[in-house]
Motif scaffolding. Structure first.
Motif, PDB file in Angstrom:
ATOM      1  N   ASP A 268      -9.575   6.630  -6.331  1.00  0.00           N
ATOM      2  CA  ASP A 268      -8.920   5.924  -5.444  1.00  0.00           C
ATOM      3  C   ASP A 268      -9.888   5.132  -6.129  1.00  0.00           C
ATOM      4  O   ASP A 268     -11.150   4.694  -6.255  1.00  0.00           O
ATOM      5  N   LEU A 269      -9.596   3.375  -5.697  1.00  0.00           N
ATOM      6  CA  LEU A 269     -10.456   2.281  -6.822  1.00  0.00           C
ATOM      7  C   LEU A 269     -10.805   1.363  -5.314  1.00  0.00           C
ATOM      8  O   LEU A 269      -9.439   1.366  -4.901  1.00  0.00           O
ATOM      9  N   THR A 270     -11.453   0.735  -5.792  1.00  0.00           N
ATOM     10  CA  THR A 270     -11.887  -0.243  -5.093  1.00  0.00           C
ATOM     11  C   THR A 270     -10.542  -1.365  -5.020  1.00  0.00           C
ATOM     12  O   THR A 270     -10.053  -2.143  -5.816  1.00  0.00           O
ATOM     13  N   ALA A 271     -10.588  -2.223  -4.002  1.00  0.00           N
ATOM     14  CA  ALA A 271      -9.289  -3.624  -4.619  1.00  0.00           C
ATOM     15  C   ALA A 271      -9.785  -4.404  -5.626  1.00  0.00           C
ATOM     16  O   ALA A 271      -8.289  -5.210  -5.746  1.00  0.00           O
ATOM     17  N   ASP A 272     -10.750  -4.660  -6.455  1.00  0.00           N
ATOM     18  CA  ASP A 272     -10.843  -5.539  -7.505  1.00  0.00           C
ATOM     19  C   ASP A 272     -10.737  -4.267  -8.359  1.00  0.00           C
ATOM     20  O   ASP A 272     -10.418  -5.374  -9.678  1.00  0.00           O
ATOM     21  N   GLY A 273     -10.359  -3.082  -8.454  1.00  0.00           N
ATOM     22  CA  GLY A 273     -10.453  -2.317  -9.944  1.00  0.00           C
ATOM     23  C   GLY A 273     -11.477  -1.996 -10.284  1.00  0.00           C
ATOM     24  O   GLY A 273     -12.210  -1.566 -11.228  1.00  0.00           O
ATOM     25  N   LYS A 274     -12.654  -2.746  -9.921  1.00  0.00           N
ATOM     26  CA  LYS A 274     -13.910  -2.260 -10.910  1.00  0.00           C
ATOM     27  C   LYS A 274     -14.811  -1.452 -10.311  1.00  0.00           C
ATOM     28  O   LYS A 274     -15.424  -1.023 -11.577  1.00  0.00           O
ATOM     29  N   GLU A 275     -14.549  -0.504  -9.238  1.00  0.00           N
ATOM     30  CA  GLU A 275     -15.371   1.234  -9.063  1.00  0.00           C
ATOM     31  C   GLU A 275     -13.710   1.819  -8.710  1.00  0.00           C
ATOM     32  O   GLU A 275     -13.151   1.593  -8.432  1.00  0.00           O
ATOM     33  N   MET A 276     -14.628   3.489  -8.941  1.00  0.00           N
ATOM     34  CA  MET A 276     -13.299   3.955  -8.425  1.00  0.00           C
ATOM     35  C   MET A 276     -14.317   5.634  -7.582  1.00  0.00           C
ATOM     36  O   MET A 276     -15.503   5.197  -8.427  1.00  0.00           O
ATOM     37  N   VAL A 277     -13.599   5.647  -6.843  1.00  0.00           N
ATOM     38  CA  VAL A 277     -14.613   6.660  -6.233  1.00  0.00           C
ATOM     39  C   VAL A 277     -13.175   8.218  -6.413  1.00  0.00           C
ATOM     40  O   VAL A 277     -12.659   8.044  -6.987  1.00  0.00           O
ATOM     41  N   PHE A 278     -14.172   9.573  -6.757  1.00  0.00           N
ATOM     42  CA  PHE A 278     -13.030  10.878  -6.711  1.00  0.00           C
ATOM     43  C   PHE A 278     -14.327  11.772  -6.761  1.00  0.00           C
ATOM     44  O   PHE A 278     -15.467  11.883  -6.474  1.00  0.00           O
TER      45      PHE A 278
ATOM     46  N   ARG B  32      -6.193  -6.153  -4.768  1.00  0.00           N
ATOM     47  CA  ARG B  32      -6.546  -7.073  -5.656  1.00  0.00           C
ATOM     48  C   ARG B  32      -6.395  -7.131  -7.098  1.00  0.00           C
ATOM     49  O   ARG B  32      -6.608  -8.130  -7.860  1.00  0.00           O
ATOM     50  N   GLY B  33      -6.732  -5.608  -7.667  1.00  0.00           N
ATOM     51  CA  GLY B  33      -6.242  -5.358  -9.455  1.00  0.00           C
ATOM     52  C   GLY B  33      -5.409  -5.458 -10.044  1.00  0.00           C
ATOM     53  O   GLY B  33      -4.850  -5.626 -10.075  1.00  0.00           O
ATOM     54  N   ASP B  34      -5.811  -5.366 -11.070  1.00  0.00           N
ATOM     55  CA  ASP B  34      -4.944  -5.089 -12.132  1.00  0.00           C
ATOM     56  C   ASP B  34      -4.653  -3.360 -13.260  1.00  0.00           C
ATOM     57  O   ASP B  34      -4.365  -3.558 -14.315  1.00  0.00           O
ATOM     58  N   LEU B  35      -5.215  -2.824 -12.093  1.00  0.00           N
ATOM     59  CA  LEU B  35      -5.446  -0.802 -12.643  1.00  0.00           C
ATOM     60  C   LEU B  35      -4.723  -0.006 -11.951  1.00  0.00           C
ATOM     61  O   LEU B  35      -4.723  -0.098 -10.558  1.00  0.00           O
ATOM     62  N   ILE B  36      -4.445   0.457 -12.449  1.00  0.00           N
ATOM     63  CA  ILE B  36      -3.939   1.887 -12.005  1.00  0.00           C
ATOM     64  C   ILE B  36      -4.842   3.452 -12.249  1.00  0.00           C
ATOM     65  O   ILE B  36      -5.339   3.226 -14.222  1.00  0.00           O
ATOM     66  N   ALA B  37      -5.325   4.221 -11.355  1.00  0.00           N
ATOM     67  CA  ALA B  37      -6.583   5.437 -11.879  1.00  0.00           C
ATOM     68  C   ALA B  37      -5.289   6.238 -11.582  1.00  0.00           C
ATOM     69  O   ALA B  37      -4.476   6.165 -10.618  1.00  0.00           O
ATOM     70  N   PHE B  38      -5.341   7.703 -12.352  1.00  0.00           N
ATOM     71  CA  PHE B  38      -5.400   8.851 -12.348  1.00  0.00           C
ATOM     72  C   PHE B  38      -5.503   9.638 -12.514  1.00  0.00           C
ATOM     73  O   PHE B  38      -6.179   9.754 -13.449  1.00  0.00           O
TER      74      PHE B  38
END
Length: 135
Positions: free
Chosen positions: A90-100, A43-49
């Motif tokens: 992996d991003l939370t649905a809102d893109g505010k946090e990530m687990v890695f 639900r956010g506008d972020l891509i993590a990689f």
């Protein structure tokens, strides 16, 4: 370090419409690192990689990056010069946090951080390798 798509010779992260009508490059990897383990905020506008060797040993250098899904900002390396093997965001649905996972304590453990790279918190702490987290 921030990168613009034109700063490297090869696009490795590309947005493509399902019907193939439009494609746009988001990120060109430095040193021709492979781009992998890509995740989008639902639900956010972020891509993590991740960039670096895939499924690498603990001592290999792998970096975590983020970029806006509309390509409006430069890709940001969240782990440049800090630690060794950082991968599988992996991003939370809102893109505010990530687990890695990261080898910053010697073996692969799971961490949670803000998607701007701040407020890093350890989630697991054991002798076994913990990897490929999912939110």
């Amino acid at each position: 370090r921030h990168l613009l798509p034109r700063e490297s010779p090869v696009f490795l992260l590309v947005f493509l419409h399902v019907d193939g009508s439009t494609s746009r490059g988001f990120f060109r990897s430095p040193l021709e690192y492979v781009v992998w383990a890509t995740r989008c905020a639902r639900r956010g506008d972020l891509i993590a990689f991740t960039t670096g060797p895939q499924f690498a040993p603990n001592g290999a250098v792998c970096y975590l990056w983020t970029v806006k899904s509309d390509g409006s900002n430069r890709a940001t390396n969240l782990t440049a010069g800090k630690f060794r093997n950082n991968a599988f965001p992996d991003l939370t649905a809102d893109g505010k946090e990530m687990v890695f996972h990261s080898t910053r304590d010697g073996n692969k453990e799971l961490y949670l951080m803000n998607s701007d790279g701040t407020h890093v918190r350890l989630i697991t702490n054991d002798a076994e390798d913990d990897t490929i987290p999912c939110i």
